[in-house]
Design a protein around this motif. Structure first.
Motif, PDB file in Angstrom:
ATOM      1  N   UNK A  34       0.826  -1.212   0.000  1.00 12.59           N
ATOM      2  CA  UNK A  34       0.000   0.000   0.000  1.00 12.59           C
ATOM      3  C   UNK A  34       0.862   1.264   0.000  1.00 12.59           C
ATOM      4  N   UNK A  35       1.973   1.199   0.722  1.00 11.95           N
ATOM      5  CA  UNK A  35       2.858   2.356   0.760  1.00 11.95           C
ATOM      6  C   UNK A  35       3.459   2.620  -0.613  1.00 11.95           C
ATOM      7  N   UNK A  36       3.781   1.542  -1.334  1.00  8.17           N
ATOM      8  CA  UNK A  36       4.395   1.695  -2.653  1.00  8.17           C
ATOM      9  C   UNK A  36       3.365   1.965  -3.744  1.00  8.17           C
ATOM     10  N   UNK A  37       2.111   1.488  -3.537  1.00  9.56           N
ATOM     11  CA  UNK A  37       1.083   1.609  -4.581  1.00  9.56           C
ATOM     12  C   UNK A  37      -0.201   2.139  -3.949  1.00  9.56           C
ATOM     13  N   UNK A  38      -0.361   3.427  -3.771  1.00  6.10           N
ATOM     14  CA  UNK A  38      -1.584   3.989  -3.168  1.00  6.10           C
ATOM     15  C   UNK A  38      -2.849   3.575  -3.906  1.00  6.10           C
ATOM     16  N   UNK A  39      -2.764   3.436  -5.227  1.00  5.35           N
ATOM     17  CA  UNK A  39      -3.933   3.032  -6.013  1.00  5.35           C
ATOM     18  C   UNK A  39      -4.441   1.663  -5.583  1.00  5.35           C
ATOM     19  N   UNK A  40      -3.522   0.814  -5.172  1.00  4.41           N
ATOM     20  CA  UNK A  40      -3.890  -0.528  -4.728  1.00  4.41           C
ATOM     21  C   UNK A  40      -4.705  -0.466  -3.435  1.00  4.41           C
ATOM     22  N   UNK A  41      -4.290   0.369  -2.529  1.00  2.00           N
ATOM     23  CA  UNK A  41      -5.029   0.527  -1.276  1.00  2.00           C
ATOM     24  C   UNK A  41      -6.427   1.083  -1.536  1.00  2.00           C
ATOM     25  N   UNK A  42      -6.526   2.051  -2.452  1.00  2.00           N
ATOM     26  CA  UNK A  42      -7.832   2.621  -2.787  1.00  2.00           C
ATOM     27  C   UNK A  42      -8.743   1.562  -3.393  1.00  2.00           C
ATOM     28  N   UNK A  43      -8.179   0.709  -4.252  1.00  3.40           N
ATOM     29  CA  UNK A  43      -8.959  -0.364  -4.875  1.00  3.40           C
ATOM     30  C   UNK A  43      -9.499  -1.322  -3.820  1.00  3.40           C
ATOM     31  N   UNK A  44      -8.654  -1.752  -2.907  1.00  5.30           N
ATOM     32  CA  UNK A  44      -9.078  -2.710  -1.886  1.00  5.30           C
ATOM     33  C   UNK A  44     -10.129  -2.112  -0.954  1.00  5.30           C
ATOM     34  N   UNK A  45      -9.982  -0.829  -0.628  1.00 11.12           N
ATOM     35  CA  UNK A  45     -10.987  -0.183   0.208  1.00 11.12           C
ATOM     36  C   UNK A  45     -12.330  -0.103  -0.504  1.00 11.12           C
ATOM     37  N   UNK A  46     -12.301   0.233  -1.772  1.00  8.57           N
ATOM     38  CA  UNK A  46     -13.543   0.333  -2.533  1.00  8.57           C
ATOM     39  C   UNK A  46     -14.237  -1.020  -2.638  1.00  8.57           C
ATOM     40  N   UNK A  47     -13.465  -2.055  -2.892  1.00  8.41           N
ATOM     41  CA  UNK A  47     -14.028  -3.407  -2.984  1.00  8.41           C
ATOM     42  C   UNK A  47     -14.626  -3.822  -1.645  1.00  8.41           C
ATOM     43  N   UNK A  48     -13.906  -3.527  -0.548  1.00  9.20           N
ATOM     44  CA  UNK A  48     -14.401  -3.888   0.783  1.00  9.20           C
ATOM     45  C   UNK A  48     -15.701  -3.161   1.102  1.00  9.20           C
ATOM     46  N   UNK A  49     -15.780  -1.868   0.766  1.00 11.80           N
ATOM     47  CA  UNK A  49     -17.001  -1.106   1.017  1.00 11.80           C
ATOM     48  C   UNK A  49     -18.153  -1.636   0.175  1.00 11.80           C
ATOM     49  N   UNK A  50     -17.867  -1.975  -1.073  1.00  9.47           N
ATOM     50  CA  UNK A  50     -18.906  -2.512  -1.955  1.00  9.47           C
ATOM     51  C   UNK A  50     -19.453  -3.832  -1.420  1.00  9.47           C
ATOM     52  N   UNK A  51     -18.552  -4.667  -0.947  1.00  4.46           N
ATOM     53  CA  UNK A  51     -18.974  -5.957  -0.393  1.00  4.46           C
ATOM     54  C   UNK A  51     -19.823  -5.760   0.857  1.00  4.46           C
ATOM     55  N   UNK A  52     -19.420  -4.814   1.702  1.00  6.56           N
ATOM     56  CA  UNK A  52     -20.194  -4.550   2.912  1.00  6.56           C
ATOM     57  C   UNK A  52     -21.580  -4.016   2.572  1.00  6.56           C
TER      58      UNK A  52
END
Length: 343
Positions: A34-52
């Protein structure tokens, strides 16, 4: 061998520690990525929120239908979040583009077969069986010695063709070859569930009785059988402590039923070297009777003859041994002297 509850719990604690350790590795991977790829962290957060959100909508179906949310398949929602790309594929692509392994954020398992649960399709995983053997080695007290003393390291050259038994006329080499073969057969019979469960090794000091008991122990532990080894002096000292000490917690005693009555094979080495008294005689008889009744294996080594056993202990003990035990006599010169002369 059926594991006792405490043995099973001990193995499952290994899996608990393994899962916790691997979870820490996963968290560290995630932090670095996540530190090296901020876009990756944003993607995972969006997926997690969508699933919730989807889970909440499924729990309130009337509201979901009213909002028209069911019209869009969940997979399509995820692709939309990932810019039209499958989120898992995008995650791998981003990792690869930043010089990470594509599976860097995958779950970490010590055993991929069972995913660190210990079972596959309701059956024990091979990793679980390895943990059983490792536990049995630890509980036997023989883990280090069995690396050096086993059938593959048994040195028959220590036994002379010229040194002969005064009664039979056989050489020590012939006698020890026969003894080793009988011990191998005992281990094979026990592994296959046949009824030859009791063995008595007799002969002079330093000829190889203890070594042969170690050979048997390794064969059985490696095949998933629990083995407990005690010198006679240590065994009866601990039995006396467990019997007479008020302070000792019997549940934590190294000679409680889990160990003496629950293990597949009990080895009593150097019977006759302990201080013999009424307690020892009674404890030995009870121990033999209990294990014989349960069909659990016993191997005893001693410098004593059957006649000596009868005199020192009791006729009921010697008759029980004569009736149920296979007797193997060892013969030769003291191996410790032989090894020193070679060295």
């Amino acid at each position: 061998m059926g594991l006792t509850h405490s043995q099973y719990d001990a193995i499952m604690r290994v899996y608990d520690r393994r899962r916790i350790s691997n979870h820490h590795i996963e968290e560290e991977h995630r932090r670095i990525a996540y530190k090296a790829i901020p876009e990756l962290q944003e993607l995972d957060r969006a997926v997690a929120h969508c699933a919730a959100d989807r889970v909440r909508s499924l729990l309130t179906p009337m509201e979901m239908h009213a909002a028209g949310g069911a019209a869009v398949p969940f997979r399509d929602l995820l692709k939309k979040l990932a810019g039209g790309e499958d989120p898992a594929q995008k995650r791998r692509r981003l990792l690869a583009e930043h010089s990470f392994p594509e599976d860097y954020l995958d779950p970490v398992y010590t055993c991929s077969k069972c995913q660190d649960t210990g079972s596959v399709n309701g059956k024990r995983c091979t990793c679980f069986e390895r943990e059983v053997v490792r536990l049995f080695y630890t509980q036997s007290g023989l883990a280090s010695v069995l690396e050096k003393e086993n059938f593959s390291t048994f040195d028959m050259s220590l036994y002379s063709e010229e040194y002969r038994h005064p009664r039979s006329g056989k050489s020590s080499r012939q006698i020890m070859e026969s003894a080793a073969a009988s011990c191998r057969q005992f281990a094979e019979y026990y592994r296959s569930g046949r009824l030859d469960n009791y063995l008595l090794l007799t002969g002079p000091t330093g000829v190889g009785k203890t070594f042969l008991t170690h050979c048997i122990a390794k064969e059985l532990i490696d095949s998933g059988h629990s083995v407990i080894y005690y010198s006679a002096g240590e065994l009866f000292d601990r039995l006396a402590d467990a019997r007479f000490s008020r302070e000792q917690d019997k549940a934590d005693s190294p000679v409680n039923d889990v160990y003496l009555s629950g293990c597949d094979l009990l080895i009593i080495d150097d019977l006759g070297t302990e201080m013999v008294n009424a307690f020892v005689v009674s404890a030995l008889f009870q121990l033999l009777s209990s294990r014989i009744t349960k069909g659990l294996g016993i191997v005893i080594s001693t410098n004593l003859s059957i006649q000596d056993l009868s005199k020192i202990y009791s006729e009921r003990i010697s008759s029980r041994i004569l009736e149920r035990f296979t007797l193997i006599e060892v013969f030769g010169k003291d191996n410790r002297v032989q090894k020193r002369l070679r060295g």
